[in-house]
Design an enzyme around this catalytic site. Sequence first.
Site, short mmCIF file in Angstrom:
data_model
loop_
_atom_site.label_atom_id
_atom_site.label_comp_id
_atom_site.label_asym_id
_atom_site.label_seq_id
_atom_site.Cartn_x
_atom_site.Cartn_y
_atom_site.Cartn_z
N GLY A 147 -16.53 -4.47 -14.11
CA GLY A 147 -17.80 -5.18 -14.27
C GLY A 147 -17.78 -6.66 -13.88
N TRP A 205 -18.00 -8.09 -10.89
CA TRP A 205 -19.07 -8.40 -9.93
C TRP A 205 -20.44 -8.31 -10.60
CZ3 TRP A 205 -18.74 -6.80 -4.09
CH2 TRP A 205 -17.60 -7.38 -3.52
N ASP A 214 -20.18 3.58 -10.92
CA ASP A 214 -18.73 3.82 -10.78
C ASP A 214 -18.39 5.22 -11.29
OD1 ASP A 214 -16.27 1.57 -10.31
OD2 ASP A 214 -15.65 3.49 -11.18
N ASP A 228 -20.61 9.39 -8.53
CA ASP A 228 -19.72 9.35 -7.37
C ASP A 228 -20.56 8.94 -6.16
OD1 ASP A 228 -18.13 9.94 -5.14
OD2 ASP A 228 -17.28 11.75 -6.05
N ASP A 256 -17.54 -3.04 -3.75
CA ASP A 256 -16.13 -3.44 -3.81
C ASP A 256 -15.29 -2.18 -4.03
OD1 ASP A 256 -14.09 -5.40 -3.94
OD2 ASP A 256 -14.18 -5.51 -6.12
N LYS A 277 -16.45 -4.21 1.00
CA LYS A 277 -15.01 -4.44 1.22
C LYS A 277 -14.41 -3.26 1.99
CE LYS A 277 -12.04 -3.49 -2.06
NZ LYS A 277 -11.55 -3.65 -3.42
C1 LIG Z 1 -11.59 -2.83 -7.12
S1 LIG Z 1 -12.50 -1.85 -8.27
C2 LIG Z 1 -14.00 -2.76 -8.40
C3 LIG Z 1 -13.90 -4.04 -9.18
C4 LIG Z 1 -15.25 -4.66 -9.51
N1 LIG Z 1 -15.90 -5.18 -8.31
C5 LIG Z 1 -15.13 -5.78 -10.50
O1 LIG Z 1 -15.32 -6.94 -10.12
O2 LIG Z 1 -14.89 -5.52 -11.70
C6 LIG Z 1 -12.97 -0.45 -7.31
C7 LIG Z 1 -13.74 0.62 -8.07
O3 LIG Z 1 -14.19 1.63 -7.15
C8 LIG Z 1 -14.39 2.81 -7.93
N2 LIG Z 1 -14.56 4.00 -7.08
C9 LIG Z 1 -13.64 4.57 -6.25
N3 LIG Z 1 -14.15 5.66 -5.65
C10 LIG Z 1 -15.44 5.80 -6.10
C11 LIG Z 1 -16.49 6.73 -5.85
N4 LIG Z 1 -16.32 7.76 -5.00
N5 LIG Z 1 -17.68 6.56 -6.47
C12 LIG Z 1 -17.86 5.52 -7.34
N6 LIG Z 1 -16.90 4.59 -7.61
C13 LIG Z 1 -15.71 4.73 -7.01
C14 LIG Z 1 -13.15 2.85 -8.79
O4 LIG Z 1 -13.35 3.69 -9.92
C15 LIG Z 1 -12.95 1.37 -9.15
O5 LIG Z 1 -13.48 1.07 -10.41
#
Ligand SMILES: C[S@@+](CC[C@H](N)C(=O)[O-])C[C@H]1O[C@@H](n2cnc3c(N)ncnc32)[C@H](O)[C@@H]1O
Length: 202
Positions: free
Chosen positions: A54, A56, A74, A92, A116, A156
């Site tokens: 959370g 961002w 997420d 998803d 992200d 990203k």
């Molecule tokens: C680097 S983290 C994001 C950090 C966030 N921007 C923050 O500032 O707290 C990447 C996120 O992408 C999510 N993610 C990966 N594949 C996903 C998908 N298919 N659908 C939704 N979320 C996904 C992961 O669960 C993870 O929480």
Amino acid sequence: MGKRAQERKREHYYRMAKHAGYRSRASFKLKQLNLRFRILKRGDVVVDLGAAPGGWLQVAREAVGGGGFVLGIDLQRIEKLPHENIKTLVADITDSSTPDMIRQNLPHPPDIVISDVSPKISGVWSVDHARSVGLARASLNIAEQVLRKGGKFLIKVFQGELFDEFVGEVRGKFESVKVSKPPASRKGSAEAYIVAKGFKGS
Ligand SMILES: C[S@@+](CC[C@H](N)C(=O)[O-])C[C@H]1O[C@@H](n2cnc3c(N)ncnc32)[C@H](O)[C@@H]1O
């Protein structure tokens, strides 16, 4: 940058995040990108893909203020944040029903989609790069389906052989596209951020 300098930098942003009450170091990447590209405006409706835990969401909420709205998506449940205009959903982004779910949870089509999203890291570079581009394409697909005309997109991507092709796909849909690596992003990491403005419409 040497390994020790990188560790110091990581520790520095970790402490800053803790001090500022942000849930992740990643918060500073969005802050720095926003400072440079002015992508988040007061009153904006924002969709944040891959939003857990959370960080961002917090930065986006600060930027849009009480008159805006921020929706986070997420695979993981996001612990509630203390603002009425932040909403989160477990979904998803590769699922075909997700764009509809997003639309149903917004007051109007978003001004910006930020993502992200990261794959689970396997450690095999080519695999992680391909998965990252796959998730970036899923994010772009959502942006195309939900964004208002003229809207913005921030994503990203782990750089690698498929990167330029993906940037080309984004260029086809937006008036202006820039690639950036904010200072808070580790030098050694291959992540880059694509900032796109002026959605041409679906
Ligand atoms: C680097 S983290 C994001 C950090 C966030 N921007 C923050 O500032 O707290 C990447 C996120 O992408 C999510 N993610 C990966 N594949 C996903 C998908 N298919 N659908 C939704 N979320 C996904 C992961 O669960 C993870 O929480």
